[in-house]
Design a protein around this motif. Structure first.
Motif, PDB file in Angstrom:
ATOM      1  N   TYR A  47       0.856  -1.182   0.000  1.00 60.22           N
ATOM      2  CA  TYR A  47       0.000   0.000   0.000  1.00 60.22           C
ATOM      3  C   TYR A  47       0.894   1.234   0.000  1.00 60.22           C
ATOM      4  CZ  TYR A  47      -3.960  -2.964   1.407  1.00 60.22           C
ATOM      5  OH  TYR A  47      -4.952  -3.922   1.460  1.00 60.22           O
ATOM      6  N   GLN A  48       0.486   2.275  -0.724  1.00 62.46           N
ATOM      7  CA  GLN A  48       1.216   3.530  -0.639  1.00 62.46           C
ATOM      8  C   GLN A  48       0.274   4.711  -0.788  1.00 62.46           C
ATOM      9  OE1 GLN A  48       3.795   2.732  -4.321  1.00 62.46           O
ATOM     10  NE2 GLN A  48       3.520   4.959  -4.417  1.00 62.46           N
ATOM     11  N   ASP A  49       0.800   5.896  -0.490  1.00 69.59           N
ATOM     12  CA  ASP A  49      -0.054   7.068  -0.328  1.00 69.59           C
ATOM     13  C   ASP A  49      -0.615   7.628  -1.626  1.00 69.59           C
ATOM     14  OD1 ASP A  49       2.349   7.963  -1.278  1.00 69.59           O
ATOM     15  OD2 ASP A  49       2.750   9.368   0.360  1.00 69.59           O
ATOM     16  N   SER A  50      -0.067   7.249  -2.775  1.00 74.47           N
ATOM     17  CA  SER A  50      -0.578   7.772  -4.041  1.00 74.47           C
ATOM     18  C   SER A  50      -0.489   6.697  -5.114  1.00 74.47           C
ATOM     19  CB  SER A  50       0.203   9.014  -4.471  1.00 74.47           C
ATOM     20  OG  SER A  50       1.576   8.708  -4.627  1.00 74.47           O
ATOM     21  N   PRO A  51      -1.443   6.662  -6.028  1.00 73.36           N
ATOM     22  CA  PRO A  51      -1.429   5.676  -7.109  1.00 73.36           C
ATOM     23  C   PRO A  51      -0.852   6.264  -8.389  1.00 73.36           C
ATOM     24  CG  PRO A  51      -3.567   6.702  -7.032  1.00 73.36           C
ATOM     25  CD  PRO A  51      -2.715   7.402  -5.988  1.00 73.36           C
ATOM     26  N   GLY A  52      -0.704   5.409  -9.397  1.00 71.51           N
ATOM     27  CA  GLY A  52      -0.453   5.906 -10.741  1.00 71.51           C
ATOM     28  C   GLY A  52       0.973   5.857 -11.237  1.00 71.51           C
ATOM     29  N   LYS A  53       1.955   5.489 -10.369  1.00 66.30           N
ATOM     30  CA  LYS A  53       3.325   5.389 -10.856  1.00 66.30           C
ATOM     31  C   LYS A  53       3.448   4.138 -11.720  1.00 66.30           C
ATOM     32  CE  LYS A  53       8.164   5.534  -9.372  1.00 66.30           C
ATOM     33  NZ  LYS A  53       8.652   4.497 -10.286  1.00 66.30           N
ATOM     34  N   LYS A  54       4.068   4.271 -12.866  1.00 64.72           N
ATOM     35  CA  LYS A  54       4.146   3.169 -13.815  1.00 64.72           C
ATOM     36  C   LYS A  54       4.928   2.004 -13.230  1.00 64.72           C
ATOM     37  CE  LYS A  54       5.121   2.176 -18.694  1.00 64.72           C
ATOM     38  NZ  LYS A  54       3.745   1.677 -18.907  1.00 64.72           N
ATOM     39  N   LEU A  55       4.359   0.810 -13.305  1.00 63.04           N
ATOM     40  CA  LEU A  55       5.015  -0.396 -12.823  1.00 63.04           C
ATOM     41  C   LEU A  55       5.959  -0.947 -13.886  1.00 63.04           C
ATOM     42  CD1 LEU A  55       1.847  -2.119 -11.304  1.00 63.04           C
ATOM     43  CD2 LEU A  55       3.570  -0.797 -10.069  1.00 63.04           C
ATOM     44  N   LYS A  56       6.825  -1.867 -13.466  1.00 64.72           N
ATOM     45  CA  LYS A  56       7.725  -2.489 -14.420  1.00 64.72           C
ATOM     46  C   LYS A  56       6.916  -3.253 -15.470  1.00 64.72           C
ATOM     47  CE  LYS A  56      11.770  -5.458 -14.883  1.00 64.72           C
ATOM     48  NZ  LYS A  56      12.819  -6.247 -14.204  1.00 64.72           N
ATOM     49  N   GLU A  57       7.311  -3.112 -16.733  1.00 72.36           N
ATOM     50  CA  GLU A  57       6.567  -3.719 -17.833  1.00 72.36           C
ATOM     51  C   GLU A  57       6.574  -5.238 -17.727  1.00 72.36           C
ATOM     52  OE1 GLU A  57       6.505  -3.593 -22.740  1.00 72.36           O
ATOM     53  OE2 GLU A  57       7.764  -2.197 -21.584  1.00 72.36           O
ATOM     54  N   LEU A  58       5.434  -5.829 -18.031  1.00 69.55           N
ATOM     55  CA  LEU A  58       5.316  -7.284 -17.999  1.00 69.55           C
ATOM     56  C   LEU A  58       6.114  -7.919 -19.134  1.00 69.55           C
ATOM     57  CD1 LEU A  58       1.482  -7.757 -17.388  1.00 69.55           C
ATOM     58  CD2 LEU A  58       3.319  -8.010 -15.709  1.00 69.55           C
ATOM     59  N   PRO A  59       6.629  -9.135 -18.931  1.00 67.52           N
ATOM     60  CA  PRO A  59       7.220  -9.870 -20.053  1.00 67.52           C
ATOM     61  C   PRO A  59       6.151 -10.255 -21.063  1.00 67.52           C
ATOM     62  CG  PRO A  59       7.064 -11.263 -18.116  1.00 67.52           C
ATOM     63  CD  PRO A  59       6.678  -9.888 -17.672  1.00 67.52           C
ATOM     64  N   GLN A  60       6.590 -10.615 -22.253  1.00 65.86           N
ATOM     65  CA  GLN A  60       5.643 -11.077 -23.260  1.00 65.86           C
ATOM     66  C   GLN A  60       5.004 -12.388 -22.817  1.00 65.86           C
ATOM     67  OE1 GLN A  60       4.842  -9.305 -26.144  1.00 65.86           O
ATOM     68  NE2 GLN A  60       6.054  -7.744 -25.063  1.00 65.86           N
ATOM     69  N   ASP A  61       3.818 -12.652 -23.342  1.00 64.65           N
ATOM     70  CA  ASP A  61       3.077 -13.830 -22.947  1.00 64.65           C
ATOM     71  C   ASP A  61       3.883 -15.102 -23.179  1.00 64.65           C
ATOM     72  OD1 ASP A  61       0.352 -14.684 -21.955  1.00 64.65           O
ATOM     73  OD2 ASP A  61       0.482 -15.911 -23.754  1.00 64.65           O
ATOM     74  N   ASN A  62       4.615 -15.171 -24.296  1.00 71.70           N
ATOM     75  CA  ASN A  62       5.361 -16.403 -24.600  1.00 71.70           C
ATOM     76  C   ASN A  62       6.643 -16.540 -23.790  1.00 71.70           C
ATOM     77  OD1 ASN A  62       6.972 -14.474 -25.783  1.00 71.70           O
ATOM     78  ND2 ASN A  62       6.663 -15.164 -27.891  1.00 71.70           N
ATOM     79  N   GLU A  63       6.959 -15.529 -22.961  1.00 76.08           N
ATOM     80  CA  GLU A  63       8.135 -15.602 -22.096  1.00 76.08           C
ATOM     81  C   GLU A  63       7.814 -16.168 -20.719  1.00 76.08           C
ATOM     82  OE1 GLU A  63      10.724 -11.846 -23.806  1.00 76.08           O
ATOM     83  OE2 GLU A  63       9.266 -11.474 -22.214  1.00 76.08           O
ATOM     84  N   MET A  64       6.549 -16.395 -20.462  1.00 77.32           N
ATOM     85  CA  MET A  64       6.142 -16.922 -19.158  1.00 77.32           C
ATOM     86  C   MET A  64       6.121 -18.434 -19.207  1.00 77.32           C
ATOM     87  SD  MET A  64       3.136 -14.292 -18.023  1.00 77.32           S
ATOM     88  CE  MET A  64       3.443 -12.530 -17.900  1.00 77.32           C
ATOM     89  N   ILE A  65       6.953 -19.074 -18.380  1.00 70.76           N
ATOM     90  CA  ILE A  65       7.040 -20.521 -18.309  1.00 70.76           C
ATOM     91  C   ILE A  65       6.250 -20.971 -17.094  1.00 70.76           C
ATOM     92  CG2 ILE A  65       8.564 -22.515 -18.116  1.00 70.76           C
ATOM     93  CD1 ILE A  65      10.780 -20.745 -19.300  1.00 70.76           C
ATOM     94  N   MET A  66       5.153 -21.633 -17.308  1.00 75.85           N
ATOM     95  CA  MET A  66       4.260 -21.957 -16.190  1.00 75.85           C
ATOM     96  C   MET A  66       3.916 -23.435 -16.151  1.00 75.85           C
ATOM     97  SD  MET A  66       4.021 -19.069 -14.779  1.00 75.85           S
ATOM     98  CE  MET A  66       4.213 -17.323 -15.115  1.00 75.85           C
TER      99      MET A  66
END
Length: 285
Positions: free
Chosen positions: A265-284
């Motif tokens: 939790y933090q006091d303000s929203p909206g700071k850009k998060l680290k970009e997600l990897p591409q869908d084919n880069e996720m090994i699940m």
């Protein structure tokens, strides 16, 4: 305030959950749906013992049949938007219910955040970043972690969790081993007496599922699903926060896959998060 979210149907990593507060363009929550609920290895529907993995904690419940439940409290003042993006190649079904209430909230509310990270495998140097880039005032409230052992397993739980609060050069909090941070000890039971990993799921911490063969001592190709919630012991910060965890083991180098979602939790929203990897880069698997 959002009080409960329930999802089922297709609940794998092709679906991306995003939550936006107060009309911000950037989401404060961005993660594959399965990883957000601590079930990153979503293509495995049964655990080592042939059962549905069940996560039973204070804020997240993964129930049999793949019912995903969130009880994270998510207050806001004027506007909330929740979306799901299908990044897969096929149309998929999703069933969901989201409940909350209109009520008075304090002026200085904390906005709920969650960010996904992965390293497949963990980078050279064997330190995995759970979260960084958090700036502002708030509190860190937990992490879900999925680890995949590749090749020579030996002892994978020697990684030390480190938390850095407000520009501290050295760890503000320095845990001993991976299993110790997640409330266990001695290789989650693999090192003493029974000589076999044992799962557990509590209000605030657990290693709730093992996927793959567990009959040989420190055998490879196992997958572990863990969580640690700092609800009773939130980690407060005034300026910034980051957390890392090592992937050390007794012998190296290691080539393990790490996948996590950090919650705060933090006091303000909206700071850009680290970009997600591409869908084919996720090994699940």
């Amino acid at each position: 305030i959002i009080q409960h979210m329930w999802f089922t149907g297709y609940v794998g990593h092709n679906f991306i959950l995003r939550i936006y507060w107060e009309g911000c363009e950037s989401p404060s929550v961005e993660a594959p749906l399965s990883a957000f609920f601590g079930c990153a290895y979503d293509e495995n529907f049964k655990d080592r013992d042939g059962k549905y993995p069940v996560l039973n904690s204070a804020t997240i419940l993964v129930a049999p049949g793949r019912g995903y439940n969130s009880y994270w409290e998510m207050p806001f003042k004027k506007n909330c938007r929740i979306t799901i993006e299908n990044r897969g190649q096929e149309p998929r079904d999703l069933f969901y219910l989201i409940t909350g209430c209109y009520c008075s909230v304090p002026e200085n509310i904390g906005y709920f955040h969650a960010s996904y990270r992965q390293a497949h495998p963990v980078e050279k140097g064997r330190t995995y970043t759970v979260i960084d880039g958090i700036e502002g005032r708030g509190q860190f409230v937990g992490v879900t972690l999925a680890t995949g052992m590749n090749g020579n397993n030996t002892c994978w739980v020697e990684g030390e969790a480190r938390m850095y609060i407000d520009d501290d050069q050295y760890p503000s909090i320095h845990y001993t081993g991976t299993e110790d941070y997640f409330g266990g000890s001695y290789g989650f039971g693999n090192d003493i007496y029974i000589k076999r990993y044992q799962t557990y799921s509590g209000l605030y911490t657990g290693m709730y599922a093992i996927l793959g063969d567990n009959d040989e001592f420190y055998n490879g190709q196992q997958r572990f699903l863990l969580y640690r919630l700092h609800i009773a012991d939130p980690i407060h910060f005034e300026k910034n926060f980051r957390m890392t965890i090592d992937n050390m083991g007794w012998t190296g180098p290691r080539y393990d896959d790490y996948t996590s979602v950090a919650y705060w939790y933090q006091d303000s929203p909206g700071k850009k998060l680290k970009e997600l990897p591409q869908d084919n880069e996720m090994i699940m698997k």
